[in-house]
Design an enzyme around this catalytic site. Structure first.
Site, PDB file in Angstrom:
ATOM      1  N   GLY A  31       2.795   2.142  -2.345  1.00  0.00           N
ATOM      2  CA  GLY A  31       2.825   2.668  -3.708  1.00  0.00           C
ATOM      3  C   GLY A  31       3.959   2.126  -4.563  1.00  0.00           C
ATOM      4  O   GLY A  31       4.241   2.648  -5.640  1.00  0.00           O
ATOM      5  N   GLY A  51       0.803  -1.221   0.000  1.00  0.00           N
ATOM      6  CA  GLY A  51       0.000   0.000   0.000  1.00  0.00           C
ATOM      7  C   GLY A  51       0.836   1.270   0.000  1.00  0.00           C
ATOM      8  O   GLY A  51       0.304   2.368  -0.069  1.00  0.00           O
ATOM      9  N   ARG A  85      -5.472 -12.423  -7.615  1.00  0.00           N
ATOM     10  CA  ARG A  85      -6.559 -11.455  -7.401  1.00  0.00           C
ATOM     11  C   ARG A  85      -7.190 -11.192  -8.760  1.00  0.00           C
ATOM     12  O   ARG A  85      -6.566 -11.440  -9.790  1.00  0.00           O
ATOM     13  CB  ARG A  85      -5.986 -10.138  -6.842  1.00  0.00           C
ATOM     14  CG  ARG A  85      -5.519 -10.258  -5.404  1.00  0.00           C
ATOM     15  CD  ARG A  85      -5.155  -8.891  -4.824  1.00  0.00           C
ATOM     16  NE  ARG A  85      -4.589  -9.054  -3.492  1.00  0.00           N
ATOM     17  CZ  ARG A  85      -3.488  -8.447  -3.061  1.00  0.00           C
ATOM     18  NH1 ARG A  85      -2.827  -7.639  -3.868  1.00  0.00           N
ATOM     19  NH2 ARG A  85      -3.046  -8.637  -1.836  1.00  0.00           N
ATOM     20  N   ASN A 130       6.463   8.378   0.025  1.00  0.00           N
ATOM     21  CA  ASN A 130       5.508   8.574  -1.066  1.00  0.00           C
ATOM     22  C   ASN A 130       4.274   9.342  -0.585  1.00  0.00           C
ATOM     23  O   ASN A 130       3.231   8.772  -0.334  1.00  0.00           O
ATOM     24  CB  ASN A 130       5.117   7.204  -1.642  1.00  0.00           C
ATOM     25  CG  ASN A 130       4.199   7.331  -2.841  1.00  0.00           C
ATOM     26  OD1 ASN A 130       3.988   8.434  -3.353  1.00  0.00           O
ATOM     27  ND2 ASN A 130       3.642   6.220  -3.281  1.00  0.00           N
ATOM     28  N   SER A 189       4.148  -0.672  -6.322  1.00  0.00           N
ATOM     29  CA  SER A 189       3.709  -1.207  -7.625  1.00  0.00           C
ATOM     30  C   SER A 189       3.406  -0.086  -8.604  1.00  0.00           C
ATOM     31  O   SER A 189       3.722  -0.180  -9.787  1.00  0.00           O
ATOM     32  CB  SER A 189       2.470  -2.079  -7.452  1.00  0.00           C
ATOM     33  OG  SER A 189       2.750  -3.105  -6.544  1.00  0.00           O
ATOM     34  N   THR A 190       2.791   0.993  -8.106  1.00  0.00           N
ATOM     35  CA  THR A 190       2.452   2.130  -8.974  1.00  0.00           C
ATOM     36  C   THR A 190       3.725   2.787  -9.496  1.00  0.00           C
ATOM     37  O   THR A 190       3.832   3.106 -10.687  1.00  0.00           O
ATOM     38  CB  THR A 190       1.611   3.159  -8.187  1.00  0.00           C
ATOM     39  OG1 THR A 190       0.571   2.451  -7.504  1.00  0.00           O
ATOM     40  CG2 THR A 190       0.978   4.182  -9.103  1.00  0.00           C
ATOM     41  N   ARG A 234      -1.361  -6.389   8.055  1.00  0.00           N
ATOM     42  CA  ARG A 234      -0.550  -5.594   7.122  1.00  0.00           C
ATOM     43  C   ARG A 234      -0.029  -4.319   7.791  1.00  0.00           C
ATOM     44  O   ARG A 234       1.100  -3.904   7.563  1.00  0.00           O
ATOM     45  CB  ARG A 234      -1.356  -5.243   5.868  1.00  0.00           C
ATOM     46  CG  ARG A 234      -1.490  -6.426   4.917  1.00  0.00           C
ATOM     47  CD  ARG A 234      -1.892  -5.978   3.526  1.00  0.00           C
ATOM     48  NE  ARG A 234      -2.158  -7.110   2.655  1.00  0.00           N
ATOM     49  CZ  ARG A 234      -1.219  -7.774   1.979  1.00  0.00           C
ATOM     50  NH1 ARG A 234       0.046  -7.431   2.089  1.00  0.00           N
ATOM     51  NH2 ARG A 234      -1.548  -8.783   1.196  1.00  0.00           N
ATOM     52  N   ARG A 242      -8.635  -0.228  -1.345  1.00  0.00           N
ATOM     53  CA  ARG A 242      -8.464  -1.381  -2.240  1.00  0.00           C
ATOM     54  C   ARG A 242      -9.626  -2.363  -2.139  1.00  0.00           C
ATOM     55  O   ARG A 242      -9.853  -3.147  -3.060  1.00  0.00           O
ATOM     56  CB  ARG A 242      -7.204  -2.162  -1.853  1.00  0.00           C
ATOM     57  CG  ARG A 242      -5.919  -1.564  -2.324  1.00  0.00           C
ATOM     58  CD  ARG A 242      -4.825  -2.556  -1.989  1.00  0.00           C
ATOM     59  NE  ARG A 242      -3.516  -2.059  -2.343  1.00  0.00           N
ATOM     60  CZ  ARG A 242      -2.394  -2.721  -2.132  1.00  0.00           C
ATOM     61  NH1 ARG A 242      -2.431  -3.906  -1.550  1.00  0.00           N
ATOM     62  NH2 ARG A 242      -1.237  -2.230  -2.476  1.00  0.00           N
TER      63      ARG A 242
END
Length: 198
Positions: free
Chosen positions: A16, A14, A44, A171, A18-19, A148, A137
Site C-alpha cells: 500500500g 502490494g 503497465r 497497513n 503507492s496509495t 513477490r 491487481r
C-alpha cells in the site's frame, strides 16, 4: 530549525505504499514531491513516462549507473530500478520534501550516502492479506506472484533489523496507516511550512 529531511518509504509490493504516497502528495502537494524512479521494465496500462517512472533501456540505465548518476539501484524480476541524483535534486529545487519509494536494497544503498532521510517501512498485516491484494491487481502470473511473496517475506524479516527503519507502519486500514505516516512526518511538515512552502 533546519531544512526538512527527505523521506524514504519502503515495503513489499502490494503493502500500500503507492496509495499512501498518493494521499500524502494530494493533501500536501506543495510540501512533498515524489522522486520519480527509473526502470527498464515496460509500462503497465495507464502508467506515464516521467510521472510514474522514467522508462529507459537497460543500456542507458547501466551507462548512467556506471557514471555514478544514481543514489541507489536494484534489480528485480529481471528489470533494473533506481533513483537518480537528478530526480531528487529536481524535487529539492522546488523546495519540497523529497519522497523516495525504494526497496530494501535501495534503503541500504541510501544509508551509505549523505542524504540522511527518515526511513519508513510499510508492511501488510500478513502475507495472506498481501497475496489477496496482489491477486486483485491481476497483473501477476503465478510465478511472479510467488517471487513477490518470497521477496515480501524476506523484506518483512529484514525490516526488524535494529536501526534500519525509524518507523514501521502496518497497513491494515488505509486511514490508520495514513494517520501514522502523517504523524511521523509532522515535524518535517512543520519545518517545510515554516520555510514558506505552505
Amino acid at each position: 530549525m533546519g531544512s526538512p529531511r527527505p523521506v524514504v518509504l519502503s515495503g513489499p509490493s502490494g503493502a500500500g505504499k503507492s496509495t499512501l504516497l498518493k494521499k500524502l502528495l494530494q493533501e500536501h502537494s506543495s510540501i512533498f514531491g515524489f522522486s520519480v524512479s527509473h526502470t527498464t521494465r515496460d509500462p503497465r496500462p495507464g502508467e506515464e513516462n516521467g510521472k510514474d517512472y522514467y522508462f529507459v533501456t537497460r543500456e542507458v540505465m547501466q551507462r548512467d549507473i556506471a557514471a555514478g548518476d544514481f543514489i541507489e539501484h536494484a534489480e528485480f524480476s529481471g528489470n533494473l530500478y533506481g533513483t537518480s541524483k537528478a530526480a531528487v535534486r529536481a524535487v529539492q529545487a522546488m523546495n519540497r520534501i523529497c519522497v523516495l519509494d525504494v526497496d530494501l536494497q535501495g534503503v541500504r544503498n541510501i544509508k551509505k550516502t549523505d542524504l540522511q532521510p527518515i526511513y519508513i517501512f510499510v508492511q501488510p498485516p500478513s502475507l495472506d492479506v498481501l497475496e489477496q491484494r496482489l491477486r486483485q491487481r491481476n497483473t501477476e502470473t503465478e510465478e511472479s506472484l510467488a517471487k513477490r511473496l518470497a521477496a515480501a517475506k524476506a523484506d518483512m524479516e529484514s525490516s526488524k533489523e535494529p536501526g534500519l527503519f525509524d518507523l514501521i507502519i502496518i497497513n491494515d486500514s488505509l486511514d490508520k496507516a495514513y494517520w501514522a505516516l502523517k504523524e511521523a512526518l509532522s515535524e518535517e511538515i512543520k519545518k517545510a511550512q515554516a520555510t514558506g512552502h505552505s
